[in-house]
Design a protein around this motif. Structure first.
Motif, PDB file in Angstrom:
ATOM      1  N   VAL A  68       0.813  -1.202  -0.126  1.00 25.65           N
ATOM      2  CA  VAL A  68       0.105  -0.181   0.015  1.00 25.65           C
ATOM      3  C   VAL A  68       0.982   1.338   0.090  1.00 25.65           C
ATOM      4  N   GLY A  69       2.071   1.220   0.852  1.00 27.71           N
ATOM      5  CA  GLY A  69       2.952   2.381   0.921  1.00 27.71           C
ATOM      6  C   GLY A  69       3.584   2.615  -0.640  1.00 27.71           C
ATOM      7  N   ALA A  70       3.802   1.423  -1.382  1.00 26.19           N
ATOM      8  CA  ALA A  70       4.407   1.709  -2.797  1.00 26.19           C
ATOM      9  C   ALA A  70       3.315   2.436  -3.648  1.00 26.19           C
ATOM     10  N   ALA A  99      -8.572  -2.613   5.994  1.00 26.52           N
ATOM     11  CA  ALA A  99      -6.879  -2.965   6.314  1.00 26.52           C
ATOM     12  C   ALA A  99      -6.069  -2.162   5.495  1.00 26.52           C
ATOM     13  N   VAL A 100      -6.538  -1.915   4.171  1.00 22.70           N
ATOM     14  CA  VAL A 100      -5.581  -0.865   3.409  1.00 22.70           C
ATOM     15  C   VAL A 100      -5.592   0.449   3.607  1.00 22.70           C
ATOM     16  N   ILE A 101      -6.814   1.032   4.445  1.00 24.18           N
ATOM     17  CA  ILE A 101      -6.777   2.292   4.974  1.00 24.18           C
ATOM     18  C   ILE A 101      -5.420   2.171   6.177  1.00 24.18           C
ATOM     19  N   ARG A 102      -5.790   1.325   6.914  1.00 25.35           N
ATOM     20  CA  ARG A 102      -4.773   1.185   8.252  1.00 25.35           C
ATOM     21  C   ARG A 102      -3.491   1.197   7.780  1.00 25.35           C
ATOM     22  N   VAL A 149      -2.222   4.605   6.497  1.00 29.20           N
ATOM     23  CA  VAL A 149      -2.005   5.498   7.483  1.00 29.20           C
ATOM     24  C   VAL A 149      -0.713   5.184   8.056  1.00 29.20           C
ATOM     25  N   VAL A 150      -0.236   3.822   8.542  1.00 29.07           N
ATOM     26  CA  VAL A 150       0.825   3.430   9.198  1.00 29.07           C
ATOM     27  C   VAL A 150       2.093   3.862   8.288  1.00 29.07           C
ATOM     28  N   THR A 196     -11.154   8.571   5.086  1.00 31.27           N
ATOM     29  CA  THR A 196      -9.741   9.041   5.734  1.00 31.27           C
ATOM     30  C   THR A 196      -8.863   9.973   4.709  1.00 31.27           C
ATOM     31  N   GLU A 197      -8.400  11.227   4.956  1.00 35.31           N
ATOM     32  CA  GLU A 197      -7.775  11.614   4.195  1.00 35.31           C
ATOM     33  C   GLU A 197      -6.259  12.112   4.264  1.00 35.31           C
ATOM     34  N   LEU A 198      -5.370  11.743   3.416  1.00 38.88           N
ATOM     35  CA  LEU A 198      -3.971  11.998   3.410  1.00 38.88           C
ATOM     36  C   LEU A 198      -3.636  13.077   2.387  1.00 38.88           C
ATOM     37  N   SER A 199      -2.980  14.096   3.065  1.00 43.26           N
ATOM     38  CA  SER A 199      -2.496  15.231   2.171  1.00 43.26           C
ATOM     39  C   SER A 199      -1.256  15.610   2.145  1.00 43.26           C
ATOM     40  N   GLY A 200      -0.423  15.638   0.930  1.00 40.37           N
ATOM     41  CA  GLY A 200       1.063  15.864   0.806  1.00 40.37           C
ATOM     42  C   GLY A 200       1.681  15.384  -0.225  1.00 40.37           C
ATOM     43  N   ARG A 201       2.643  14.449  -0.099  1.00 43.00           N
ATOM     44  CA  ARG A 201       3.365  14.009  -0.889  1.00 43.00           C
ATOM     45  C   ARG A 201       4.250  12.888  -0.298  1.00 43.00           C
ATOM     46  N   SER A 202       4.914  12.042  -1.140  1.00 45.18           N
ATOM     47  CA  SER A 202       5.812  10.851  -0.622  1.00 45.18           C
ATOM     48  C   SER A 202       6.609  11.431   0.412  1.00 45.18           C
TER      49      SER A 202
END
Length: 197
Positions: A123-125, A145-148, A151-152, A173-179
């Protein structure tokens, strides 16, 4: 450029109510009604790109929300091997040492599927592959599980923090930013609590 990734957890189904490992059970009426209400109420966030995990539940939720999504295989549910479709209580009775190892060791995969580290890595990739100059808002309907795992990975939490994260059905669940630099906005419901029942 900042990317906003909006992860929507799919609606309720029988497998979730019965605490079953993965399996590919479709959305049922208790998940379909609130998803349709969210679509009718206009509470689904706008996006530039729409994707979903390949499960029947994610597909049914995306359709009920009125989304035309592409299947993203990297966002498939946690691969549970021989535990897939089984109830947690039954596996705990039949394989107590395996469940204990799975919960305590992020490298363990006693079920023959993916370890927690492999899930978070996959998921991180995907998160890391999102280009800063690509679509600014990505909406994904994916299993909890993918959302969790996202976030991790995004917050560089210890892998065992995965077990401390809860994801309710039909929340964003929102993630904002970049790698390498993400911010988190947790679990906003798509529909009011009364509509979740």
């Amino acid at each position: 450029m900042t990317v906003r990734v909006m992860l929507i957890s799919p609606g309720m189904n029988g497998a979730l109510r019965e605490a079953r490992f993965a399996g590919d059970a479709p959305l049922d009426g208790s998940g379909l009604r609130p998803a349709r209400a969210a679509a009718a109420g206009g509470s689904v966030p706008a996006a530039d790109r729409w994707v979903r995990g390949p499960s029947l539940r994610c597909n049914g939720t995306a359709k009920a929300l009125g989304l035309r999504t592409e299947t993203e295989h990297a966002l498939r549910d946690w691969e549970m091997g021989r535990w897939s479709g089984a109830r947690l209580s039954d596996v705990g009775t039949d394989e107590p040492d395996g469940v204990a190892a799975w919960l305590a060791d992020p490298e363990a995969a006693p079920h023959g599927g993916e370890s927690l580290l492999e899930l978070c890595g996959r998921v991180g990739a995907w998160l890391d592959s999102l280009p800063g100059d690509g679509p600014g808002r990505v909406l994904a309907v994916v299993e909890p599980a993918v959302i969790r795992a996202a976030v991790v990975r995004a917050l560089t939490l210890p892998p065992l923090a995965f077990w401390r994260l809860d994801v309710a059905p039909l929340t964003v669940t929102e993630l904002s930013g970049r790698s390498g630099r993400w911010n988190l906005r947790c679990g906003r419901p798509l529909v009011p609590e009364a509509g979740m029942r």
